[in-house]
Design a protein around this motif. Structure first.
Motif, PDB file in Angstrom:
ATOM      1  N   ALA A   1       0.832  -1.209   0.000  1.00  0.00           N
ATOM      2  CA  ALA A   1       0.000   0.000   0.000  1.00  0.00           C
ATOM      3  C   ALA A   1       0.867   1.260   0.000  1.00  0.00           C
ATOM      4  CB  ALA A   1      -0.941  -0.002   1.202  1.00  0.00           C
ATOM      5  N   ALA A   2       1.917   1.254   0.801  1.00  0.00           N
ATOM      6  CA  ALA A   2       2.820   2.412   0.845  1.00  0.00           C
ATOM      7  C   ALA A   2       3.503   2.616  -0.507  1.00  0.00           C
ATOM      8  CB  ALA A   2       3.860   2.224   1.948  1.00  0.00           C
ATOM      9  N   ALA A   3       3.930   1.532  -1.131  1.00  0.00           N
ATOM     10  CA  ALA A   3       4.607   1.630  -2.426  1.00  0.00           C
ATOM     11  C   ALA A   3       3.670   2.135  -3.517  1.00  0.00           C
ATOM     12  CB  ALA A   3       5.191   0.273  -2.815  1.00  0.00           C
ATOM     13  N   LEU A   4       2.388   1.795  -3.399  1.00  0.00           N
ATOM     14  CA  LEU A   4       1.402   2.176  -4.418  1.00  0.00           C
ATOM     15  C   LEU A   4       0.667   3.476  -4.093  1.00  0.00           C
ATOM     16  CD1 LEU A   4      -0.093  -1.372  -5.020  1.00  0.00           C
ATOM     17  CD2 LEU A   4       1.400  -0.079  -6.577  1.00  0.00           C
ATOM     18  N   GLY A   5       0.888   4.011  -2.894  1.00  0.00           N
ATOM     19  CA  GLY A   5       0.178   5.234  -2.497  1.00  0.00           C
ATOM     20  C   GLY A   5      -1.289   4.982  -2.208  1.00  0.00           C
ATOM     21  N   THR A   6      -1.593   3.806  -1.659  1.00  0.00           N
ATOM     22  CA  THR A   6      -2.972   3.443  -1.334  1.00  0.00           C
ATOM     23  C   THR A   6      -3.094   3.227   0.167  1.00  0.00           C
ATOM     24  OG1 THR A   6      -2.636   1.057  -1.563  1.00  0.00           O
ATOM     25  CG2 THR A   6      -3.183   2.271  -3.563  1.00  0.00           C
ATOM     26  N   ARG A   7      -4.253   2.812   0.605  1.00  0.00           N
ATOM     27  CA  ARG A   7      -4.472   2.449   2.010  1.00  0.00           C
ATOM     28  C   ARG A   7      -4.542   0.930   2.108  1.00  0.00           C
ATOM     29  NH1 ARG A   7      -8.984   6.988   3.683  1.00  0.00           N
ATOM     30  NH2 ARG A   7      -7.717   8.748   3.009  1.00  0.00           N
ATOM     31  N   TYR A   8      -4.227   0.421   3.272  1.00  0.00           N
ATOM     32  CA  TYR A   8      -4.226  -1.026   3.495  1.00  0.00           C
ATOM     33  C   TYR A   8      -5.384  -1.423   4.400  1.00  0.00           C
ATOM     34  CZ  TYR A   8      -3.115  -5.416   5.795  1.00  0.00           C
ATOM     35  OH  TYR A   8      -3.197  -6.676   6.312  1.00  0.00           O
ATOM     36  N   VAL A   9      -6.005  -2.548   4.086  1.00  0.00           N
ATOM     37  CA  VAL A   9      -6.986  -3.168   4.966  1.00  0.00           C
ATOM     38  C   VAL A   9      -6.687  -4.670   4.979  1.00  0.00           C
ATOM     39  CG1 VAL A   9      -8.743  -3.471   3.151  1.00  0.00           C
ATOM     40  CG2 VAL A   9      -9.438  -3.392   5.546  1.00  0.00           C
ATOM     41  N   GLN A  10      -6.649  -5.244   6.179  1.00  0.00           N
ATOM     42  CA  GLN A  10      -6.397  -6.678   6.260  1.00  0.00           C
ATOM     43  C   GLN A  10      -7.603  -7.412   5.703  1.00  0.00           C
ATOM     44  OE1 GLN A  10      -5.042  -8.273   9.975  1.00  0.00           O
ATOM     45  NE2 GLN A  10      -4.602 -10.230   9.037  1.00  0.00           N
ATOM     46  N   LEU A  11      -7.340  -8.377   4.824  1.00  0.00           N
ATOM     47  CA  LEU A  11      -8.413  -9.089   4.146  1.00  0.00           C
ATOM     48  C   LEU A  11      -7.944 -10.466   3.709  1.00  0.00           C
ATOM     49  CD1 LEU A  11     -11.197  -9.241   2.747  1.00  0.00           C
ATOM     50  CD2 LEU A  11     -10.149  -8.093   0.786  1.00  0.00           C
ATOM     51  N   ASP A  12      -8.668 -11.470   4.169  1.00  0.00           N
ATOM     52  CA  ASP A  12      -8.461 -12.846   3.724  1.00  0.00           C
ATOM     53  C   ASP A  12      -9.770 -13.274   3.082  1.00  0.00           C
ATOM     54  OD1 ASP A  12      -8.220 -15.564   3.338  1.00  0.00           O
ATOM     55  OD2 ASP A  12      -7.480 -15.991   5.354  1.00  0.00           O
ATOM     56  N   VAL A  13      -9.793 -13.357   1.762  1.00  0.00           N
ATOM     57  CA  VAL A  13     -11.044 -13.642   1.062  1.00  0.00           C
ATOM     58  C   VAL A  13     -11.574 -15.042   1.309  1.00  0.00           C
ATOM     59  CG1 VAL A  13     -10.631 -11.912  -0.724  1.00  0.00           C
ATOM     60  CG2 VAL A  13      -9.928 -14.292  -1.118  1.00  0.00           C
ATOM     61  N   THR A  14     -10.789 -15.891   1.964  1.00  0.00           N
ATOM     62  CA  THR A  14     -11.267 -17.234   2.290  1.00  0.00           C
ATOM     63  C   THR A  14     -11.933 -17.275   3.656  1.00  0.00           C
ATOM     64  OG1 THR A  14      -9.183 -17.981   3.293  1.00  0.00           O
ATOM     65  CG2 THR A  14      -9.412 -18.255   0.903  1.00  0.00           C
ATOM     66  N   ASP A  15     -12.049 -16.128   4.324  1.00  0.00           N
ATOM     67  CA  ASP A  15     -12.582 -16.050   5.680  1.00  0.00           C
ATOM     68  C   ASP A  15     -13.686 -14.987   5.739  1.00  0.00           C
ATOM     69  OD1 ASP A  15     -13.070 -15.635   8.379  1.00  0.00           O
ATOM     70  OD2 ASP A  15     -10.974 -15.316   8.917  1.00  0.00           O
ATOM     71  N   ASP A  16     -14.934 -15.437   5.895  1.00  0.00           N
ATOM     72  CA  ASP A  16     -16.077 -14.510   5.907  1.00  0.00           C
ATOM     73  C   ASP A  16     -15.937 -13.417   6.965  1.00  0.00           C
ATOM     74  OD1 ASP A  16     -17.255 -15.876   3.824  1.00  0.00           O
ATOM     75  OD2 ASP A  16     -18.602 -17.034   5.109  1.00  0.00           O
ATOM     76  N   GLU A  17     -15.422 -13.761   8.132  1.00  0.00           N
ATOM     77  CA  GLU A  17     -15.246 -12.772   9.192  1.00  0.00           C
ATOM     78  C   GLU A  17     -14.249 -11.690   8.766  1.00  0.00           C
ATOM     79  OE1 GLU A  17     -13.637 -12.858  13.706  1.00  0.00           O
ATOM     80  OE2 GLU A  17     -15.132 -14.388  13.188  1.00  0.00           O
ATOM     81  N   SER A  18     -13.196 -12.086   8.092  1.00  0.00           N
ATOM     82  CA  SER A  18     -12.212 -11.132   7.593  1.00  0.00           C
ATOM     83  C   SER A  18     -12.821 -10.217   6.531  1.00  0.00           C
ATOM     84  CB  SER A  18     -11.005 -11.873   7.006  1.00  0.00           C
ATOM     85  OG  SER A  18     -10.087 -10.976   6.433  1.00  0.00           O
TER      86      SER A  18
END
Length: 102
Positions: free
Chosen positions: A21-38
């Motif tokens: 995210a820092a390298a791309l100038g974006t924001r980061y959000v933790q996300l595991d698409v295999t986990d509904d809670e995430s």
């Protein structure tokens, strides 16, 4: 009129996600698409900060170690990604009427 966009990058590993995210100038959000809670947590994070999500690009994948070897958990992750189907991680996305946005 000034057009403004906010881009988030979602990743399972916080260190790598924050670095990307820092390298791309974006924001980061933790996300595991295999986990509904995430997925729900990531959506709540974006909703809390931005008030809405206009575009979602879902491009989950598994990278190896850079020299051709897959990570040890890749088989399980690939199977989970392949079996998510059309209502996988984006199945939790709903508009104000509870309908999917597509």
């Amino acid at each position: 009129m000034e057009l403004v966009h906010v881009v988030y990058i979602g990743a399972r590993a916080p260190e790598r996600g924050e670095k990307a995210a820092a390298a791309l100038g974006t924001r980061y959000v933790q996300l595991d698409v295999t986990d509904d809670e995430s997925v729900n947590s990531a959506l709540a994070t974006v909703d809390s900060a931005e008030g809405r999500l206009d575009v979602l690009v879902h491009n989950a994948g598994v990278l190896g170690d850079g020299i051709g070897r897959p990570p040890q958990d890749s088989a399980a992750v690939l199977v989970r990604l392949a079996t998510l189907g059309a209502d996988g991680p984006t199945g939790t996305l709903r508009d104000e009427n509870g309908e999917p946005p597509w």
